[in-house]
Write an enzyme that holds these catalytic residues in place. Structure first.
Site, PDB file in Angstrom:
ATOM      1  CD  GLU A 183      -8.833  24.207  -2.133  1.00  0.00           C
ATOM      2  OE1 GLU A 183      -8.570  23.848  -0.981  1.00  0.00           O
ATOM      3  OE2 GLU A 183      -8.588  23.497  -3.134  1.00  0.00           O
ATOM      4  CD  GLU A 214      -7.200  23.245  -8.688  1.00  0.00           C
ATOM      5  OE1 GLU A 214      -7.521  22.209  -8.063  1.00  0.00           O
ATOM      6  OE2 GLU A 214      -6.726  24.240  -8.141  1.00  0.00           O
TER       7      GLU A 214
HETATM    8  O1  G3I Z   1       6.498  17.115  -1.039  1.00  0.00           O
HETATM    9  C1  G3I Z   1       6.440  15.779  -0.541  1.00  0.00           C
HETATM   10  C2  G3I Z   1       7.697  15.059  -0.863  1.00  0.00           C
HETATM   11  O2  G3I Z   1       8.766  15.682  -0.185  1.00  0.00           O
HETATM   12  C3  G3I Z   1       7.560  13.596  -0.467  1.00  0.00           C
HETATM   13  O3  G3I Z   1       8.680  12.899  -0.892  1.00  0.00           O
HETATM   14  C4  G3I Z   1       6.318  12.989  -1.089  1.00  0.00           C
HETATM   15  C5  G3I Z   1       6.094  11.563  -0.622  1.00  0.00           C
HETATM   16  O4  G3I Z   1       4.751  11.198  -0.724  1.00  0.00           O
HETATM   17  O5  G3I Z   1       5.194  13.746  -0.718  1.00  0.00           O
HETATM   18  C6  G3I Z   1       5.292  15.070  -1.194  1.00  0.00           C
HETATM   19  O6  G3I Z   1       4.146  15.793  -0.918  1.00  0.00           O
HETATM   20  C7  G3I Z   1       2.974  15.444  -1.627  1.00  0.00           C
HETATM   21  C8  G3I Z   1       2.668  16.536  -2.649  1.00  0.00           C
HETATM   22  O7  G3I Z   1       1.424  16.293  -3.252  1.00  0.00           O
HETATM   23  C9  G3I Z   1       3.725  16.668  -3.733  1.00  0.00           C
HETATM   24  O8  G3I Z   1       3.813  15.508  -4.461  1.00  0.00           O
HETATM   25  C10 G3I Z   1       1.852  15.318  -0.642  1.00  0.00           C
HETATM   26  O9  G3I Z   1       2.071  14.175   0.174  1.00  0.00           O
HETATM   27  C11 G3I Z   1       0.529  15.193  -1.327  1.00  0.00           C
HETATM   28  O10 G3I Z   1      -0.517  15.278  -0.358  1.00  0.00           O
HETATM   29  C12 G3I Z   1       0.367  16.330  -2.326  1.00  0.00           C
HETATM   30  O11 G3I Z   1      -0.900  16.194  -2.930  1.00  0.00           O
HETATM   31  C13 G3I Z   1      -1.321  17.323  -3.682  1.00  0.00           C
HETATM   32  C14 G3I Z   1      -2.496  18.008  -3.019  1.00  0.00           C
HETATM   33  O12 G3I Z   1      -2.937  19.083  -3.818  1.00  0.00           O
HETATM   34  C15 G3I Z   1      -2.125  18.549  -1.640  1.00  0.00           C
HETATM   35  O13 G3I Z   1      -3.246  18.892  -0.953  1.00  0.00           O
HETATM   36  C16 G3I Z   1      -1.729  16.820  -5.061  1.00  0.00           C
HETATM   37  O14 G3I Z   1      -0.588  16.299  -5.735  1.00  0.00           O
HETATM   38  C17 G3I Z   1      -2.332  17.968  -5.861  1.00  0.00           C
HETATM   39  O15 G3I Z   1      -2.885  17.444  -7.059  1.00  0.00           O
HETATM   40  C18 G3I Z   1      -3.429  18.656  -5.060  1.00  0.00           C
HETATM   41  O16 G3I Z   1      -3.895  19.736  -5.805  1.00  0.00           O
HETATM   42  C19 G3I Z   1      -4.985  20.469  -5.242  1.00  0.00           C
HETATM   43  C20 G3I Z   1      -4.832  21.916  -5.685  1.00  0.00           C
HETATM   44  O17 G3I Z   1      -3.572  22.412  -5.333  1.00  0.00           O
HETATM   45  C21 G3I Z   1      -5.944  22.776  -5.093  1.00  0.00           C
HETATM   46  N1  G3I Z   1      -7.246  22.240  -5.425  1.00  0.00           N
HETATM   47  C22 G3I Z   1      -7.447  20.830  -5.086  1.00  0.00           C
HETATM   48  C23 G3I Z   1      -6.353  19.967  -5.718  1.00  0.00           C
HETATM   49  C24 G3I Z   1      -6.588  18.505  -5.426  1.00  0.00           C
HETATM   50  O18 G3I Z   1      -6.485  18.251  -4.038  1.00  0.00           O
END
Ligand code: G3I
Length: 360
Positions: free
Chosen positions: A175, A280
């Site tokens: 990105e 993705e």
């Molecule tokens: O790591 C913490 C964990 O310690 C905590 O217990 C938990 C509680 O909610 O949160 C965890 O972090 C989360 C993480 O996913 C791991 O589960 C974040 O809050 C959450 O925001 C994060 O979301 C991910 C997102 O990227 C982050 O921006 C999504 O799962 C993931 O599907 C998404 O993937 C991205 C690609 O990497 C790049 N392209 C877009 C795509 C969708 O946004």
């Protein structure tokens, strides 16, 4: 390995012509020697159909992979049966894998890579350089330009060397663009300018010369200002001899919005000599879904796979999740959901059967 894809696609075409001679029973081993469990005996595994067409079909997972009990058993069986490629959804991101300056946490991602290897799945590494999910020790620190360059090199070298020889591809820079095509502001760009991109690709290539290195973005699936910028950037990098091997189009779509220029866009990147991955893919629906929106979603999935099949340069389509239950969509886009191939109960949706028919 993916390098034999052109031969595989030729074989796939022959198989289509003489279907019975090639055979495609549900429990036959694929090219990796993996025999899928007969968990869904009515269908041939998607990975086997995809192999016959010369592509890999993948899934990005982490949370669901770690379900306990029967849900976990079902999740992992479905993953291994249907998919031949795996992307860690979050476990290789900076904040997860590098939680303190001198501490790396490889365990969660290692478990995914080990599972993939045991089940004949290739792994795409995701992601080395991104503006999100950076550890706070990094973003809260005060660093000189020279220190920032060293931090970038150290992170890439340590992570890529850890998985050296085991991953087929890395999403090196994720990105880098705004939707208007300009460079996106973020930790690395703000300190190093566009040079961070070249540095990242060169460092990854030194750490694992075999891994194919990708530039990734969203909203670059069709021909538009943002994909024009991606095209111009990779062209500049290639002209300077930077080891960029592929472009990954994320493919996060609202239902009914797969761009009609997808195949043409894939073709222009292929003409640069690049590999293309749809990395993705998901198609979100406004809830509640209807028969009509689920059918449109099926058409969208089919159109994306069909576009990939138009060139041997397009090697893989990876869905961003396995079932609707774990998807990132509902929490990010309230009112939207159900973007995957399987329901939360692991039932195949119309989109599954659309891909199935297309590949078959
Ligand atoms: O790591 C913490 C964990 O310690 C905590 O217990 C938990 C509680 O909610 O949160 C965890 O972090 C989360 C993480 O996913 C791991 O589960 C974040 O809050 C959450 O925001 C994060 O979301 C991910 C997102 O990227 C982050 O921006 C999504 O799962 C993931 O599907 C998404 O993937 C991205 C690609 O990497 C790049 N392209 C877009 C795509 C969708 O946004």
């Amino acid at each position: 390995m993916i390098h034999g894809l052109r031969a595989q696609r030729l074989l796939g075409a022959l198989c289509l012509a003489i279907a019975t001679a090639c055979g495609s029973g549900p429990t036959e081993p694929d090219d990796t020697g993996f025999s899928p469990p007969p968990s869904n005996p009515d269908t041939i595994p998607l990975r086997q159909l995809a192999q016959q067409r010369g592509i890999r079909i993948g899934s990005a997972v982490d949370a669901g992979f770690r379900y306990t009990g029967s849900q976990g058993t079902l999740f992992r069986a479905k993953l291994a049966r249907e998919f031949s490629m795996l992307t860690p959804e979050n476990d290789m991101k900076h904040a997860s894998i590098h939680p303190a300056r001198d501490t790396y946490r490889f365990g969660p991602a290692d478990s995914l890579v080990t599972f993939a290897e045991a089940n004949g799945m290739q792994v795409r590494g995701h992601t080395l350089v991104w503006h999100q999910q950076l550890a706070s020790w990094l973003t809260n620190g005060t660093w000189t330009t020279a220190e920032t360059r060293t931090l970038l090199d150290d992170h890439i070298r340590t992570v890529v060397e850890h998985y050296k020889g085991r991953l087929v591809a890395w999403d090196v820079v994720n990105e880098p663009f705004n939707d208007n095509g300009g460079m996106r502001s973020g930790f690395w760009f703000d300190r190093l300018g566009e040079a961070y991109i070249e540095q990242a690709f060169r460092a990854a290539n030194v750490a694992d010369p075999q891994a194919k290195l990708f530039l990734v973005d969203y909203n670059i699936e069709g021909i538009n200002a943002k994909s024009d910028s991606a095209y111009a950037l990779v062209s500049r990098l290639l002209a300077r001899g930077v080891p960029v091997h592929g472009i990954a189009l994320q493919g996060h779509f609202q239902v009914g919005t797969v761009p009609p220029t997808l195949a043409a866009n894939i073709a222009r990147f292929a003409a640069l000599g690049l590999r293309i991955h749809i990395a993705e893919l998901d198609v979100r629906i406004q809830l509640p879904s209807t028969t009509a929106t689920l059918q449109q979603q099926a058409n969208d999935y089919r159109d994306v796979f069909a576009a990939c099949l138009t060139t041997t340069a397009c090697e893989a389509v990876v869905a961003w999740g396995l079932t609707d239950r774990e998807s990132w969509v509902p929490s990010t886009f309230p009112g939207w959901g159900e973007p995957m191939l399987f329901t939360g109960s692991f039932d195949p949706k119309p989109a599954f059967f659309a891909i199935y028919q297309l590949l078959k």
